[in-house]
Structures are given as C-alpha cells and as structure tokens.
Design a protein around this motif. Sequence first.
Motif, short mmCIF file in Angstrom:
data_model
loop_
_atom_site.label_atom_id
_atom_site.label_comp_id
_atom_site.label_asym_id
_atom_site.label_seq_id
_atom_site.Cartn_x
_atom_site.Cartn_y
_atom_site.Cartn_z
N GLY A 10 54.59 35.38 28.74
CA GLY A 10 55.99 35.40 29.16
C GLY A 10 56.18 35.01 30.61
N ILE A 11 57.37 34.52 30.93
CA ILE A 11 57.64 33.97 32.25
C ILE A 11 57.53 35.01 33.36
N ASN A 12 57.69 36.28 33.02
CA ASN A 12 57.61 37.34 34.04
C ASN A 12 56.22 37.96 34.16
N ALA A 13 55.23 37.38 33.50
CA ALA A 13 53.87 37.92 33.55
C ALA A 13 53.24 37.70 34.92
N LYS A 14 52.40 38.63 35.29
CA LYS A 14 51.74 38.56 36.60
C LYS A 14 50.82 37.34 36.69
N GLY A 15 50.15 37.00 35.60
CA GLY A 15 49.18 35.91 35.61
C GLY A 15 49.77 34.57 35.98
N ILE A 16 50.93 34.25 35.41
CA ILE A 16 51.53 32.94 35.70
C ILE A 16 52.10 32.92 37.11
N TYR A 17 52.53 34.08 37.59
CA TYR A 17 53.04 34.16 38.96
C TYR A 17 51.93 33.87 39.98
N VAL A 18 50.79 34.55 39.82
CA VAL A 18 49.67 34.37 40.75
C VAL A 18 49.17 32.93 40.68
N LEU A 19 49.11 32.37 39.48
CA LEU A 19 48.65 30.99 39.31
C LEU A 19 49.60 30.01 40.01
N ALA A 20 50.90 30.18 39.79
CA ALA A 20 51.88 29.28 40.41
C ALA A 20 51.82 29.39 41.93
N LYS A 21 51.67 30.61 42.43
CA LYS A 21 51.60 30.84 43.88
C LYS A 21 50.42 30.09 44.50
N GLU A 22 49.29 30.10 43.81
CA GLU A 22 48.10 29.40 44.29
C GLU A 22 48.27 27.88 44.20
N LEU A 23 48.77 27.40 43.08
CA LEU A 23 48.84 25.96 42.86
C LEU A 23 49.95 25.29 43.66
N MET A 129 41.80 35.51 31.81
CA MET A 129 41.09 36.46 32.69
C MET A 129 40.80 37.74 31.94
N GLU A 130 39.59 38.22 32.06
CA GLU A 130 39.20 39.47 31.42
C GLU A 130 40.00 40.64 32.01
N ILE A 131 40.41 41.56 31.15
CA ILE A 131 41.13 42.77 31.54
C ILE A 131 40.35 43.99 31.03
N LYS A 132 40.17 44.98 31.90
CA LYS A 132 39.50 46.21 31.50
C LYS A 132 40.28 47.41 32.02
N GLU A 133 40.56 48.35 31.11
CA GLU A 133 41.22 49.61 31.50
C GLU A 133 42.45 49.35 32.37
N ASN A 134 43.22 48.35 31.95
CA ASN A 134 44.47 47.98 32.63
C ASN A 134 44.27 47.50 34.07
N ILE A 135 43.04 47.12 34.43
CA ILE A 135 42.80 46.46 35.71
C ILE A 135 43.20 45.00 35.54
N GLU A 136 44.28 44.62 36.22
CA GLU A 136 44.88 43.30 36.01
C GLU A 136 44.92 42.57 37.35
N THR A 137 43.95 41.69 37.57
CA THR A 137 43.88 40.95 38.83
C THR A 137 43.58 39.50 38.55
N TYR A 138 44.32 38.59 39.21
CA TYR A 138 44.24 37.17 38.85
C TYR A 138 43.89 36.26 40.02
N ASP A 139 43.69 36.81 41.20
CA ASP A 139 43.47 35.97 42.38
C ASP A 139 42.21 35.10 42.24
N ILE A 140 41.13 35.69 41.77
CA ILE A 140 39.88 34.93 41.62
C ILE A 140 40.05 33.84 40.57
N ALA A 141 40.71 34.17 39.47
CA ALA A 141 40.94 33.19 38.41
C ALA A 141 41.76 32.02 38.93
N ALA A 142 42.79 32.30 39.73
CA ALA A 142 43.63 31.23 40.28
C ALA A 142 42.83 30.30 41.18
N LYS A 143 41.91 30.87 41.96
CA LYS A 143 41.05 30.04 42.82
C LYS A 143 40.16 29.13 41.98
N TYR A 144 39.63 29.66 40.89
CA TYR A 144 38.80 28.84 40.02
C TYR A 144 39.59 27.72 39.36
#
Length: 250
Positions: A10-23, A129-144
Amino acid sequence: MRLLLTNDDGINAKGIYVLAKELEKNHEVIIVAPAKEQSACGHSITLTRPLIVRKTKVEGLNSEAFSVDGTPADCVKIAINKLVVGKIDMVVSGINRGFNLGTDVLYSGTVSAAIEACIYKIPAIAVSMEIKENIETYDIAAKYVSKILLKAKQNNIKSNIVLNVNIPLLKENKIKGIKVCKIGTRLYNNDYIKSIGENNETQYEIKGKVKDIHEEDADTKYFKEGYVTVTPLHYDLTNFNILEDVSKWF
C-alpha cells in the motif's frame, strides 16, 4: 534514471516511503501504488469494475504519487498506459514487508508488479526485506537497491529482466555480500482452521508452517547464510528442458 515505484503493502507503507526517500537523491521518482495492502495477490488484475485513481501527496517526499484501488499489477499497467508521461527507465517494486524467496514469488504481488513491467519491456527490480517480531527497518535494503540499480544501469540490463532481491534482517556489517542465484523451494504444511461466522456460515482460515528446501545455489540457502540474494526472473514459464520430449508425445 526515471523510476516508477510500486508495492503490494500500500501507498502508506513504510517500505515504499524509505525506498522513495533514498532513490529521490539521485533519480526522478514517480509512485503509483495500491490504496491499501494487497499482499499475496499474485498477478491478478481488476476487470469487473473501474479503478479509482487519486493523486496524492506523501508527506516528506518530493515524488509525484498516485494511489490506485487495485492490485500491484493494476498499478503498473495504469501507470505505463495512462499516468506517467514519457519514458520509464526502470520499475522498482517494494520494499516489501517480509521476504519473497523461492516459490513464494508465484504468490507475491511485489514480484508480480515487477513482472508486469517486464511484459511491457521495462526492466524491473522486486525488493523484499526480512521482518522478525515486528522489527521493521528498511534503510539497509534501500541502500542495496541503489547499488543494484547502478550495477544494472552500468551493465545495460535488458528490457525483459526482473531482478528479485531479498535482504536479511542483519546489521549492515553482518551481511556477507550479494549472491546471484536461482530460486529455491518452499513447501507449506497448510492447515485450514474451521469456524462459524456471524451469519452461521462455515469459515476456513489458512494456517501452517513452511519448510525451505536448501538446494545448492538457491536463494533460500544463501539468504539463511546471511547474503542478499538476487535472482533474475522472466514471465516465460515454459519448461524448455522437456519441451522436445513432450512434443514427441503428439
């Protein structure tokens, strides 16, 4: 490059936000994403009703953005045919909340959006990006993603290629590197839990556990070992290994 971003969370997901911010730092970005979550919708498209498209502003981003009340494949189709004026150099789908390894690519809306771009002869990357126990972080993925985009451009990625990328949930210095590999096999021990709904109808909810088959040179194996996996995909599902044998049947 001129990039189209989409996802299945979805458009409000954290993953697409972090990705767009990086790109946005180095590319022109246009976002066309589902209005709400569409996980595991595969390559479905909407045929029985019109799609509602809304131009929207995502706070903190400079990118032009549209929400679509449809599937990820819908988003790519309408973006290419109607919403984006001019050339799209590449489509990036993600960053998905949770990995898309092995045979899970067949269910994934994230991967299907990238494959839809491939059908239109636009190269694409699906990133999860792998998610565990609701740990949701995308910065490293965006760099890759930035690194992989650069490599793809430098090596003149062909228009019919999808790169399926999976990033493990590890600190950056703990990731062993990138492995280009085939997709592995994921087997599900499905169980359907029966219940009775409000209107006395019988309901079944799918549960179960997954077992990865860690074949040599497969993404499931390398991912578990701490690598970012990259698998080239294509929409042609022909089994060329037995094409000639089956032709002999007839």
